[in-house]
Design a protein around this motif. Structure first.
Motif, PDB file in Angstrom:
ATOM      1  N   LEU A  98      -1.400  -4.316 -22.072  1.00  0.00           N
ATOM      2  CA  LEU A  98      -0.859  -5.521 -21.430  1.00  0.00           C
ATOM      3  C   LEU A  98      -0.037  -6.354 -22.392  1.00  0.00           C
ATOM      4  CD1 LEU A  98      -3.888  -6.666 -19.245  1.00  0.00           C
ATOM      5  CD2 LEU A  98      -2.032  -5.119 -18.668  1.00  0.00           C
ATOM      6  N   SER A  99      -0.465  -6.443 -23.632  1.00  0.00           N
ATOM      7  CA  SER A  99       0.275  -7.249 -24.599  1.00  0.00           C
ATOM      8  C   SER A  99       1.546  -6.566 -25.080  1.00  0.00           C
ATOM      9  CB  SER A  99      -0.613  -7.603 -25.790  1.00  0.00           C
ATOM     10  OG  SER A  99      -1.047  -6.430 -26.419  1.00  0.00           O
ATOM     11  N   SER A 100       1.657  -5.268 -24.893  1.00  0.00           N
ATOM     12  CA  SER A 100       2.849  -4.563 -25.352  1.00  0.00           C
ATOM     13  C   SER A 100       3.929  -4.452 -24.267  1.00  0.00           C
ATOM     14  CB  SER A 100       2.476  -3.168 -25.856  1.00  0.00           C
ATOM     15  OG  SER A 100       1.931  -2.409 -24.804  1.00  0.00           O
ATOM     16  N   LYS A 114       6.574  -6.336 -21.833  1.00  0.00           N
ATOM     17  CA  LYS A 114       7.279  -7.614 -21.766  1.00  0.00           C
ATOM     18  C   LYS A 114       6.992  -8.304 -20.436  1.00  0.00           C
ATOM     19  CE  LYS A 114      11.032  -5.936 -24.635  1.00  0.00           C
ATOM     20  NZ  LYS A 114      12.450  -5.603 -24.681  1.00  0.00           N
ATOM     21  N   SER A 115       7.004  -9.621 -20.454  1.00  0.00           N
ATOM     22  CA  SER A 115       6.687 -10.381 -19.244  1.00  0.00           C
ATOM     23  C   SER A 115       7.716 -10.158 -18.139  1.00  0.00           C
ATOM     24  CB  SER A 115       6.560 -11.865 -19.562  1.00  0.00           C
ATOM     25  OG  SER A 115       7.784 -12.360 -20.063  1.00  0.00           O
ATOM     26  N   ILE A 157       6.710  -6.913 -16.094  1.00  0.00           N
ATOM     27  CA  ILE A 157       5.417  -6.866 -15.407  1.00  0.00           C
ATOM     28  C   ILE A 157       5.560  -6.537 -13.924  1.00  0.00           C
ATOM     29  CG2 ILE A 157       3.391  -8.227 -14.751  1.00  0.00           C
ATOM     30  CD1 ILE A 157       3.588  -9.652 -17.430  1.00  0.00           C
ATOM     31  N   ASN A 163      -9.191 -11.350 -27.192  1.00  0.00           N
ATOM     32  CA  ASN A 163      -7.999 -11.093 -26.388  1.00  0.00           C
ATOM     33  C   ASN A 163      -7.118 -12.336 -26.322  1.00  0.00           C
ATOM     34  OD1 ASN A 163      -8.767  -8.386 -25.372  1.00  0.00           O
ATOM     35  ND2 ASN A 163     -10.441  -9.514 -24.461  1.00  0.00           N
ATOM     36  N   ASN A 164      -5.838 -12.117 -26.047  1.00  0.00           N
ATOM     37  CA  ASN A 164      -4.896 -13.207 -25.865  1.00  0.00           C
ATOM     38  C   ASN A 164      -4.972 -13.666 -24.411  1.00  0.00           C
ATOM     39  OD1 ASN A 164      -2.759 -14.958 -25.732  1.00  0.00           O
ATOM     40  ND2 ASN A 164      -1.278 -13.555 -26.678  1.00  0.00           N
ATOM     41  N   CYS A 165      -5.626 -14.774 -24.175  1.00  0.00           N
ATOM     42  CA  CYS A 165      -5.857 -15.232 -22.801  1.00  0.00           C
ATOM     43  C   CYS A 165      -4.571 -15.633 -22.097  1.00  0.00           C
ATOM     44  CB  CYS A 165      -6.848 -16.392 -22.786  1.00  0.00           C
ATOM     45  SG  CYS A 165      -8.521 -15.871 -23.194  1.00  0.00           S
ATOM     46  N   VAL A 223      -1.678 -14.118 -22.275  1.00  0.00           N
ATOM     47  CA  VAL A 223      -1.117 -12.879 -21.731  1.00  0.00           C
ATOM     48  C   VAL A 223      -1.921 -12.426 -20.518  1.00  0.00           C
ATOM     49  CG1 VAL A 223      -0.730 -10.435 -22.225  1.00  0.00           C
ATOM     50  CG2 VAL A 223      -0.147 -12.148 -23.933  1.00  0.00           C
ATOM     51  N   SER A 228      -1.112 -14.548 -17.471  1.00  0.00           N
ATOM     52  CA  SER A 228       0.179 -14.219 -16.861  1.00  0.00           C
ATOM     53  C   SER A 228       0.090 -12.923 -16.059  1.00  0.00           C
ATOM     54  CB  SER A 228       1.274 -14.123 -17.924  1.00  0.00           C
ATOM     55  OG  SER A 228       1.048 -13.037 -18.787  1.00  0.00           O
ATOM     56  N   TRP A 229      -0.665 -11.945 -16.573  1.00  0.00           N
ATOM     57  CA  TRP A 229      -0.881 -10.711 -15.814  1.00  0.00           C
ATOM     58  C   TRP A 229      -1.684 -11.006 -14.553  1.00  0.00           C
ATOM     59  CZ3 TRP A 229       0.687  -5.700 -15.910  1.00  0.00           C
ATOM     60  CH2 TRP A 229       1.476  -5.322 -16.980  1.00  0.00           C
TER      61      TRP A 229
END
Length: 141
Positions: free
Chosen positions: A74-76, A78-79, A82, A111-113, A115, A118-119
């Motif tokens: 998910l972090s790799s 790009k927004s 998605i 984890n990066n909350c 990110v 946004s998912w």
């Protein structure tokens, strides 16, 4: 007339819609035989090749056992990419992704909350609010 103890009559024997235990669990998932470490390595290779969406699909296969493989994808991604990635996923895969997101949000130190949120937003846009309901009512077999 003989005395009948009406409290001991099994009324379920007369019900046509009675479900047996075997009928209740016919849709249960078969046990997964895939080793989580093998899939995690394959996901990392897919990310290294630049195929993060393919790695995400592989990671979702074991997301119930080990969500870290799916969360690393998910972090790799790009927004801006998605919606295209989510459009390729089936309803079941969206449910698995949402379960992995919730497991990731449960441990914010790892984890990066931002990110993950946004998912979460994009998954709800694509899959609707039913995704949340199915995840909250999910019971592992």
């Amino acid at each position: 007339m003989a005395e009948i103890d009406w409290r001991r009559i099994d009324v379920d024997q007369f019900d046509e819609d009675k479900l047996t235990a075997a009928e209740l669990f016919t849709n249960a998932r078969p046990p997964q035989t895939t080793d989580a470490s093998v899939v995690t390595a394959a996901v990392r290779q897919a990310i290294a090749r630049g195929d993060a969406s393919g790695g995400l699909r592989q990671g979702l296969g074991i997301a119930d056992l080990d969500p870290t493989a799916a969360l690393s994808c998910l972090s790799s991604i790009k927004s801006t990419e998605i919606p295209q990635v989510l459009a390729q996923l089936s309803r079941v895969e969206l449910d698995q992704l949402m379960r992995a997101i919730y497991k990731g949000l449960a441990s914010p130190a790892a984890n990066n909350c931002a990110v993950l949120l946004s998912w979460h937003e994009k998954v709800v846009e694509i899959g609707g609010e039913g995704v949340i309901v199915r995840v909250l009512t999910y019971r592992a077999a």
